[in-house]
Every structure is written in C-alpha cells, then in structure tokens.
Design an enzyme around this catalytic site. Structure first.
Site, PDB file in Angstrom:
ATOM      1  N   SER A 164     -29.983  20.501 -15.925  1.00  0.00           N
ATOM      2  CA  SER A 164     -30.236  20.833 -17.330  1.00  0.00           C
ATOM      3  C   SER A 164     -31.425  20.108 -17.948  1.00  0.00           C
ATOM      4  O   SER A 164     -31.900  20.512 -19.010  1.00  0.00           O
ATOM      5  CB  SER A 164     -28.985  20.543 -18.163  1.00  0.00           C
ATOM      6  OG  SER A 164     -28.740  19.151 -18.237  1.00  0.00           O
ATOM      7  N   LYS A 208     -28.850  14.558 -22.365  1.00  0.00           N
ATOM      8  CA  LYS A 208     -29.501  15.616 -23.137  1.00  0.00           C
ATOM      9  C   LYS A 208     -30.533  14.998 -24.072  1.00  0.00           C
ATOM     10  O   LYS A 208     -30.588  13.787 -24.260  1.00  0.00           O
ATOM     11  CB  LYS A 208     -28.487  16.404 -23.968  1.00  0.00           C
ATOM     12  CG  LYS A 208     -27.305  16.979 -23.188  1.00  0.00           C
ATOM     13  CD  LYS A 208     -27.699  18.064 -22.222  1.00  0.00           C
ATOM     14  CE  LYS A 208     -26.460  18.595 -21.466  1.00  0.00           C
ATOM     15  NZ  LYS A 208     -26.843  19.515 -20.365  1.00  0.00           N
TER      16      LYS A 208
END
Length: 284
Positions: free
Chosen positions: A89, A158
């Site tokens: 990701s 993230k």
C-alpha cells in the site's frame, strides 16, 4: 655566691624551654598523626576496591546484559522502534517487507501527527488480515521484537492526509485531492498506476470533514491498492450504521513517525514530509 649556688634550682623546676623547638615537635607529632590517618583511609579504599573487583565474570556478564536489556526497552518505549512494511500500500516509496525505523519524540506531549507524515499505528479494528498480524515466529525474533530490535506485526503504515478540523475532498477536474480547498500535487510520492483519481477506493467520491478532534484521515501512496481510511468509510454517509469517525484513525493508536528506511541496504534512505503539505491552509 658560688657557681654551684647559681646553677642550683628549686626541686620541681625545669630548665627553660626553647619555644621554637616546642612548636616543631608539636607540628611533627600532628603531621605523623595525619599521615597515619590518611594511610588508614587509603587502605580502606583499596580493600573496598579489591572487593568490587572480585565480582565473578559470569555475574558481570549477567549485570551487563541486564543493563543492555533495560536500555533497549526504554529506547523502544520512548524513542525508536523497528517495524516492517506489511503490504504494497505504500509503494513506490516503501515496498512490502522493507524495514523501517519509527521515532516517537516528535509526538511527545501535546504534539501529534502532521499532514504528510508517514505514520505507524495499531489496527483500528479489522483493517489487517491474519497474515498481517502474525509478526515474528521464531523464539529469538519474538524476544528481539519485545525490546524493539526486531520488526513487529499487527500495525499499519500510511500517510496522514487530514488532521482535526480539516475537510478533505476528491476529486477536482484533474482527479486531485483537496485539503481545506487546496488541491494537492501528489506526483512525487503517489504510485502512478493508471487510477483515474486520488481516491479510487471510494469511487472518487470523498468528502470528509471537519475531521473530529483526536482523529486522522490516512491513505496509502499506492491509492489503487490500499486498505486505508477511504477503503473503510461508508459509501453512503447518510446510512444509519455510518458513524462520522468510521474509517478515521484515533490519534492514541499512533505509535510514531517513520523517519528512515534501513533495509534492504541499497534502498536505504531518510523519509521526510513532502513539501506540498506545507502550503495547505489551516481549517476555517
């Protein structure tokens, strides 16, 4: 009067003494006593030193290992901890299984994550699959993970896009995110994989804010393959089972800020906040 009469003195009288001789004798006596006292103190110090030096080697080894263990635990708890990238990701900057270092000093006290920071945080609730929460398997690796010397599992990595008070939308005519009305040029760090907008996981229909105090909106740099805030938000914000904080990350779950990629060696580099986030205005 004869000379004998002159020399004779009453019984009990003593001959006159020389003051200078008496002083020298006193000083000599005092010096001797002080010298003896200093020697005794020196001997006691030497005896204590000998006792300390007599600690067996195995005891010294255990003592040193104990000190090292305590220092490692303190460093992990308050300063730096090792993690690994659990998924794809965060490509292209961070690749799956990359080893990273997270520092915690920046978020001490009332300080919190800023827009653009890459952060590590605990799973807010079923964001990770079983394979991502497994962590180290060997006994040695588990022990090292406990003291912060080996990457642990059960965490996500993230980028912070919105903080408390921000309004985040997607997308403008160019498919860009906007924060507080400022469109972001994310070409320097977002993976360009042919996605048609900056929020494909929510079908390019992102409108969040103001973000509540104590929460963050986070996204992966690989926007088309990231189980981030947008992937966990309600598709229909008007739905009854859609709380306003769904998909957001509580700040108390944040472990720290990623500041370095340390493995593999040929990929090693420092991780900083992109300059585009410096131009975002404060929420109105």
């Amino acid at each position: 009067m004869t000379s004998d009469d002159r020399d004779a003195r009453p019984e009990g009288d003593s001959a006159p003494t020389d003051p200078s001789t008496t002083g020298e004798t006193s000083r000599s006596s005092l010096s001797t006593r002080l010298s003896g006292s200093a020697a005794r103190r020196r001997e006691r110090r030497e005896e204590k030193a000998k006792k300390r030096k007599q600690l067996p080697v195995w005891q010294e080894t255990i003592l040193l290992l104990g000190i090292a263990l305590v220092l490692a635990i303190v460093i992990k708890a308050f300063f730096v901890q090792a993690f690994y990238i659990p998924s794809q990701s965060m490509e292209p900057g961070l690749v799956k299984n990359d080893r990273i270092l997270v520092q915690k000093v920046s978020y001490w006290g009332d300080k919190g994550p800023e827009r653009g920071d890459v952060i590590v945080f605990k799973d807010p609730g079923n964001w990770l699959g079983p394979e991502d929460t497994q962590g180290p398997t060997s006994v040695l690796a588990k022990g090292l993970a406990k003291i912060g010397l080996y990457p642990t599992g059960g965490h996500l990595v993230k980028r912070v896009i919105g903080v408390a008070g921000d309004r985040v939308k997607c997308c403008d005519k160019k498919g860009r995110l906007s924060v507080n009305g400022y469109a972001l040029d994310e070409s320097d760090y977002v993976k360009q994989d042919g996605t048609r907008c900056a929020a494909p996981m929510i079908d390019c229909k992102l409108d969040v804010g103001p973000i509540p105090d104590g929460y963050l909106l986070v996204m992966g740099d690989n926007r088309g393959n990231s189980a981030d805030s947008t992937a966990h938000m309600c598709q229909d914000p008007e739905a009854e089972q859609c709380p306003p904080t769904r998909g957001l990350v509580p700040t108390d779950l944040v472990v720290g800020k990623v500041f370095a990629l340390v493995w593999p060696r040929d990929h090693m580099h420092r991780i900083t906040r992109p300059s585009v986030f410096e131009d975002i205005p404060d929420p109105k």
